[in-house]
Write a protein that holds these residues in place. Structure first.
Motif, short mmCIF file in Angstrom:
data_model
loop_
_atom_site.label_atom_id
_atom_site.label_comp_id
_atom_site.label_asym_id
_atom_site.label_seq_id
_atom_site.Cartn_x
_atom_site.Cartn_y
_atom_site.Cartn_z
N LEU A 1 0.84 -1.19 0.00
CA LEU A 1 0.00 0.00 0.00
C LEU A 1 0.88 1.24 0.00
N ILE A 2 0.48 2.23 -0.77
CA ILE A 2 1.24 3.48 -0.90
C ILE A 2 0.59 4.53 -0.01
N ARG A 3 1.39 5.18 0.82
CA ARG A 3 0.90 6.22 1.72
C ARG A 3 1.68 7.52 1.46
N SER A 4 1.01 8.64 1.69
CA SER A 4 1.68 9.93 1.55
C SER A 4 1.00 10.92 2.48
N SER A 5 1.81 11.62 3.25
CA SER A 5 1.27 12.61 4.18
C SER A 5 0.71 13.83 3.44
N SER A 6 0.99 13.96 2.15
CA SER A 6 0.48 15.10 1.39
C SER A 6 -0.91 14.85 0.80
N LEU A 7 -1.49 13.67 1.06
CA LEU A 7 -2.84 13.36 0.60
C LEU A 7 -3.83 13.50 1.74
N ALA A 8 -5.05 13.89 1.42
CA ALA A 8 -6.09 14.05 2.43
C ALA A 8 -6.36 12.73 3.12
N GLU A 9 -6.72 12.79 4.40
CA GLU A 9 -7.07 11.60 5.18
C GLU A 9 -8.32 10.96 4.55
N ALA A 10 -8.28 9.66 4.32
CA ALA A 10 -9.42 8.94 3.74
C ALA A 10 -9.45 7.53 4.33
N PRO A 11 -10.62 6.88 4.36
CA PRO A 11 -10.73 5.54 4.94
C PRO A 11 -10.34 4.44 3.96
N TYR A 12 -9.34 4.69 3.15
CA TYR A 12 -8.83 3.71 2.19
C TYR A 12 -7.45 4.17 1.75
N ALA A 13 -6.68 3.26 1.19
CA ALA A 13 -5.38 3.63 0.65
C ALA A 13 -5.60 4.29 -0.71
N SER B 1 -9.82 1.96 -3.21
CA SER B 1 -11.18 1.67 -3.68
C SER B 1 -11.81 2.89 -4.31
N THR B 2 -12.73 2.63 -5.23
CA THR B 2 -13.57 3.66 -5.81
C THR B 2 -15.01 3.29 -5.52
N LEU B 3 -15.77 4.24 -5.02
CA LEU B 3 -17.18 4.06 -4.67
C LEU B 3 -18.00 4.86 -5.66
N LEU B 4 -18.90 4.17 -6.39
CA LEU B 4 -19.67 4.83 -7.44
C LEU B 4 -21.17 4.62 -7.26
N GLY B 5 -21.93 5.68 -7.46
CA GLY B 5 -23.37 5.55 -7.57
C GLY B 5 -23.71 5.34 -9.04
N VAL B 6 -24.50 4.33 -9.33
CA VAL B 6 -24.87 4.02 -10.72
C VAL B 6 -26.40 3.97 -10.83
N THR B 7 -26.88 4.00 -12.05
CA THR B 7 -28.32 4.01 -12.30
C THR B 7 -28.96 2.66 -12.04
N VAL B 8 -28.35 1.61 -12.56
CA VAL B 8 -28.95 0.28 -12.45
C VAL B 8 -27.84 -0.77 -12.55
N LEU B 9 -28.06 -1.92 -11.92
CA LEU B 9 -27.13 -3.05 -12.01
C LEU B 9 -27.86 -4.21 -12.70
N GLY B 10 -27.14 -5.27 -12.99
CA GLY B 10 -27.61 -6.30 -13.90
C GLY B 10 -28.72 -7.23 -13.46
N TYR B 11 -28.87 -7.49 -12.18
CA TYR B 11 -29.88 -8.44 -11.71
C TYR B 11 -31.09 -7.70 -11.13
N PRO B 12 -32.27 -8.31 -11.22
CA PRO B 12 -33.45 -7.67 -10.62
C PRO B 12 -33.20 -7.41 -9.13
N ASP B 13 -33.55 -6.24 -8.66
CA ASP B 13 -33.42 -5.84 -7.25
C ASP B 13 -31.99 -5.71 -6.76
N GLN B 14 -31.00 -5.77 -7.65
CA GLN B 14 -29.61 -5.65 -7.25
C GLN B 14 -29.26 -4.21 -6.95
#
Length: 134
Positions: free
Chosen positions: A6-18, A108-121
C-alpha cells in the motif's frame, strides 16, 4: 511475503482507504468480475437492503478469491458500485465493505450508478488481487 504494498503519503487528504497499491514483481494478478449479491439459487439476496447486499457481495468475493488462491488481504484495488444517487446509500454499502477488509485499507472507488444487472440488485464489487505462487 505479501505481493501487495500500500502506498501512503502525508500530502494526501485523510481517507478511509489507501490511495494506491502496487503488486510486487513476479506477483500473479487476479481480476475478479463484479461480485453480486446472489443467493445459491441465483435470486438476488436482500432486496432493498444496501448493507445486506454489500455483505453478500463480500461473501461472494471472498469465495471467488479463495477459488483463485487468494484472500481479501491480497486485494490491491476495488470498485464498489451502488445503484443509488443518495450518498447515504453509498456510505451504507461502503461501511460494510470497509469493515470486511479490516486493517487492509485497499484502494477503492465508490460509485453511484443508475442500475445493475440483476433484478433488485443494489450493490456489486469488482476487485483485483495479487499473489505469489509459492
Amino acid at each position: 511475503m505479501s505481493a501487495v504494498r500500500l502506498i501512503r503519503s502525508s500530502s494526501l487528504a485523510e481517507a478511509p482507504y489507501a490511495y494506491a497499491a502496487t503488486a510486487a514483481a513476479g506477483a500473479r494478478l487476479i481480476f475478479l468480475a463484479g461480485a453480486c449479491p446472489l443467493n445459491d439459487d441465483g435470486s438476488t439476496a436482500a432486496p432493498g437492503d444496501y448493507a445486506a447486499q454489500a455483505a453478500r457481495c463480500m461473501e461472494t468475493l471472498s469465495v471467488a478469491l479463495h477459488a483463485a488462491g487468494a484472500a481479501l488481504s491480497d486485494v490491491i484495488s476495488t470498485r464498489v458500485l451502488v445503484a443509488s444517487s443518495t450518498r447515504e446509500d453509498l456510505v451504507t454499502a461502503w461501511d460494510v465493505v470497509h469493515a470486511r477488509f479490516g486493517s487492509h485499507d485497499v484502494p477503492s472507488t465508490l460509485l453511484g450508478v443508475t442500475v445493475l444487472g440483476y433484478p433488485d440488485q443494489l450493490v456489486e464489487i469488482e476487485a483485483i488481487a495479487a499473489v505469489h505462487d509459492d
